[in-house]
Design a protein around this motif. Sequence first.
Motif, PDB file in Angstrom:
ATOM      1  N   ARG A  81      -2.581   2.218 -17.273  1.00  0.00           N
ATOM      2  CA  ARG A  81      -1.770   1.950 -16.080  1.00  0.00           C
ATOM      3  C   ARG A  81      -0.413   1.384 -16.473  1.00  0.00           C
ATOM      4  O   ARG A  81       0.604   1.725 -15.876  1.00  0.00           O
ATOM      5  CB  ARG A  81      -2.521   1.001 -15.141  1.00  0.00           C
ATOM      6  CG  ARG A  81      -3.728   1.692 -14.498  1.00  0.00           C
ATOM      7  CD  ARG A  81      -4.596   0.771 -13.699  1.00  0.00           C
ATOM      8  NE  ARG A  81      -3.886   0.175 -12.574  1.00  0.00           N
ATOM      9  CZ  ARG A  81      -4.359  -0.846 -11.866  1.00  0.00           C
ATOM     10  NH1 ARG A  81      -5.524  -1.382 -12.175  1.00  0.00           N
ATOM     11  NH2 ARG A  81      -3.672  -1.339 -10.862  1.00  0.00           N
ATOM     12  N   LEU A  87       1.858   4.217 -17.598  1.00  0.00           N
ATOM     13  CA  LEU A  87       2.420   4.972 -16.470  1.00  0.00           C
ATOM     14  C   LEU A  87       3.543   4.191 -15.792  1.00  0.00           C
ATOM     15  O   LEU A  87       4.585   4.754 -15.455  1.00  0.00           O
ATOM     16  CB  LEU A  87       1.327   5.297 -15.452  1.00  0.00           C
ATOM     17  CG  LEU A  87       0.285   6.320 -15.882  1.00  0.00           C
ATOM     18  CD1 LEU A  87      -0.830   6.427 -14.857  1.00  0.00           C
ATOM     19  CD2 LEU A  87       0.939   7.676 -16.087  1.00  0.00           C
ATOM     20  N   ASP A 107       2.379   1.723  -3.398  1.00  0.00           N
ATOM     21  CA  ASP A 107       1.402   2.262  -4.341  1.00  0.00           C
ATOM     22  C   ASP A 107       1.222   3.765  -4.128  1.00  0.00           C
ATOM     23  O   ASP A 107       1.169   4.544  -5.090  1.00  0.00           O
ATOM     24  CB  ASP A 107       0.049   1.558  -4.197  1.00  0.00           C
ATOM     25  CG  ASP A 107       0.062   0.138  -4.753  1.00  0.00           C
ATOM     26  OD1 ASP A 107       0.934  -0.169  -5.592  1.00  0.00           O
ATOM     27  OD2 ASP A 107      -0.808  -0.656  -4.357  1.00  0.00           O
ATOM     28  N   LEU A 108       1.140   4.170  -2.868  1.00  0.00           N
ATOM     29  CA  LEU A 108       1.005   5.597  -2.570  1.00  0.00           C
ATOM     30  C   LEU A 108       2.261   6.366  -3.009  1.00  0.00           C
ATOM     31  O   LEU A 108       2.158   7.472  -3.531  1.00  0.00           O
ATOM     32  CB  LEU A 108       0.763   5.816  -1.074  1.00  0.00           C
ATOM     33  CG  LEU A 108      -0.598   5.385  -0.556  1.00  0.00           C
ATOM     34  CD1 LEU A 108      -0.635   5.464   0.971  1.00  0.00           C
ATOM     35  CD2 LEU A 108      -1.706   6.231  -1.160  1.00  0.00           C
ATOM     36  N   ASP A 155       0.829  -1.206   0.000  1.00  0.00           N
ATOM     37  CA  ASP A 155       0.000   0.000   0.000  1.00  0.00           C
ATOM     38  C   ASP A 155       0.864   1.259   0.000  1.00  0.00           C
ATOM     39  O   ASP A 155       0.595   2.209  -0.745  1.00  0.00           O
ATOM     40  CB  ASP A 155      -0.939   0.014   1.211  1.00  0.00           C
ATOM     41  CG  ASP A 155      -2.026  -1.042   1.132  1.00  0.00           C
ATOM     42  OD1 ASP A 155      -2.295  -1.553   0.021  1.00  0.00           O
ATOM     43  OD2 ASP A 155      -2.604  -1.371   2.183  1.00  0.00           O
ATOM     44  N   GLN A 164       4.077  10.398  -9.266  1.00  0.00           N
ATOM     45  CA  GLN A 164       3.351  10.831 -10.462  1.00  0.00           C
ATOM     46  C   GLN A 164       2.891  12.279 -10.344  1.00  0.00           C
ATOM     47  O   GLN A 164       2.954  13.031 -11.309  1.00  0.00           O
ATOM     48  CB  GLN A 164       2.134   9.938 -10.708  1.00  0.00           C
ATOM     49  CG  GLN A 164       2.462   8.574 -11.230  1.00  0.00           C
ATOM     50  CD  GLN A 164       1.225   7.694 -11.328  1.00  0.00           C
ATOM     51  OE1 GLN A 164       0.120   8.121 -11.027  1.00  0.00           O
ATOM     52  NE2 GLN A 164       1.419   6.458 -11.735  1.00  0.00           N
ATOM     53  N   ILE A 165       2.419  12.651  -9.153  1.00  0.00           N
ATOM     54  CA  ILE A 165       1.918  14.021  -8.985  1.00  0.00           C
ATOM     55  C   ILE A 165       3.018  14.977  -8.509  1.00  0.00           C
ATOM     56  O   ILE A 165       2.756  16.144  -8.240  1.00  0.00           O
ATOM     57  CB  ILE A 165       0.697  14.074  -8.045  1.00  0.00           C
ATOM     58  CG1 ILE A 165       1.069  13.639  -6.618  1.00  0.00           C
ATOM     59  CG2 ILE A 165      -0.447  13.261  -8.599  1.00  0.00           C
ATOM     60  CD1 ILE A 165      -0.033  13.873  -5.600  1.00  0.00           C
ATOM     61  N   GLN A 209       7.554   5.032 -15.274  1.00  0.00           N
ATOM     62  CA  GLN A 209       8.228   4.952 -13.979  1.00  0.00           C
ATOM     63  C   GLN A 209       9.443   4.038 -14.054  1.00  0.00           C
ATOM     64  O   GLN A 209      10.499   4.336 -13.490  1.00  0.00           O
ATOM     65  CB  GLN A 209       7.271   4.440 -12.899  1.00  0.00           C
ATOM     66  CG  GLN A 209       6.220   5.423 -12.508  1.00  0.00           C
ATOM     67  CD  GLN A 209       5.259   4.855 -11.478  1.00  0.00           C
ATOM     68  OE1 GLN A 209       5.451   3.754 -10.976  1.00  0.00           O
ATOM     69  NE2 GLN A 209       4.220   5.604 -11.165  1.00  0.00           N
ATOM     70  N   HIS A 242       4.245   5.609  -5.462  1.00  0.00           N
ATOM     71  CA  HIS A 242       4.208   5.737  -6.921  1.00  0.00           C
ATOM     72  C   HIS A 242       3.269   6.867  -7.334  1.00  0.00           C
ATOM     73  O   HIS A 242       3.569   7.633  -8.254  1.00  0.00           O
ATOM     74  CB  HIS A 242       3.779   4.420  -7.571  1.00  0.00           C
ATOM     75  CG  HIS A 242       4.817   3.361  -7.458  1.00  0.00           C
ATOM     76  ND1 HIS A 242       5.454   2.807  -8.532  1.00  0.00           N
ATOM     77  CD2 HIS A 242       5.363   2.759  -6.383  1.00  0.00           C
ATOM     78  CE1 HIS A 242       6.323   1.926  -8.128  1.00  0.00           C
ATOM     79  NE2 HIS A 242       6.288   1.880  -6.812  1.00  0.00           N
ATOM     80  N   PHE A 243       2.151   6.984  -6.640  1.00  0.00           N
ATOM     81  CA  PHE A 243       1.221   8.067  -6.949  1.00  0.00           C
ATOM     82  C   PHE A 243       1.836   9.422  -6.596  1.00  0.00           C
ATOM     83  O   PHE A 243       1.723  10.384  -7.363  1.00  0.00           O
ATOM     84  CB  PHE A 243      -0.106   7.862  -6.213  1.00  0.00           C
ATOM     85  CG  PHE A 243      -1.121   8.913  -6.525  1.00  0.00           C
ATOM     86  CD1 PHE A 243      -1.685   8.992  -7.791  1.00  0.00           C
ATOM     87  CD2 PHE A 243      -1.495   9.836  -5.571  1.00  0.00           C
ATOM     88  CE1 PHE A 243      -2.612   9.979  -8.093  1.00  0.00           C
ATOM     89  CE2 PHE A 243      -2.425  10.824  -5.867  1.00  0.00           C
ATOM     90  CZ  PHE A 243      -2.985  10.892  -7.128  1.00  0.00           C
ATOM     91  N   ALA A 244       2.500   9.490  -5.438  1.00  0.00           N
ATOM     92  CA  ALA A 244       3.147  10.746  -5.031  1.00  0.00           C
ATOM     93  C   ALA A 244       4.200  11.169  -6.048  1.00  0.00           C
ATOM     94  O   ALA A 244       4.362  12.355  -6.334  1.00  0.00           O
ATOM     95  CB  ALA A 244       3.766  10.588  -3.641  1.00  0.00           C
ATOM     96  N   GLN A 294       6.321  12.185  -0.805  1.00  0.00           N
ATOM     97  CA  GLN A 294       7.255  11.110  -1.144  1.00  0.00           C
ATOM     98  C   GLN A 294       8.192  10.840   0.031  1.00  0.00           C
ATOM     99  O   GLN A 294       8.384   9.680   0.428  1.00  0.00           O
ATOM    100  CB  GLN A 294       8.094  11.478  -2.366  1.00  0.00           C
ATOM    101  CG  GLN A 294       7.338  11.484  -3.669  1.00  0.00           C
ATOM    102  CD  GLN A 294       8.210  11.960  -4.818  1.00  0.00           C
ATOM    103  OE1 GLN A 294       9.364  11.589  -4.907  1.00  0.00           O
ATOM    104  NE2 GLN A 294       7.641  12.786  -5.685  1.00  0.00           N
TER     105      GLN A 294
END
Length: 109
Positions: free
Chosen positions: A88, A91, A18-19, A15, A25-26, A95, A21-23, A32
Amino acid sequence: MNTKPDCGISLQIDDYLDLLHFAIQIKDQEWQQSLIHQLKIFQPEAEQRTPEEELWMRFDYINSKLTGLCHQIHAAHSTDERKKFEERIGLLQLQRIEVARKIKWASRR
């Protein structure tokens, strides 16, 4: 709280990754760093990894996610589902390229 959870560690780490990776991306640097700090809590001091080892772990994690998404594409029942998985995958591929670039840079030092 800086204590290690008793159960479900693997799922919690997934989890957090995953967070993270999202951090990435944005492009939220503060988030991060916070997530990286939390991930280190799961790891005993003796098992601390080098930055290069962390990059390789991240590279492997991305590859495993890509493999799972490829299986999901084949099992998808609609074009919309396939497109969602393809986005997905795109993306994750970006990465993976970024992580590979960082690994290459780290290995030159």
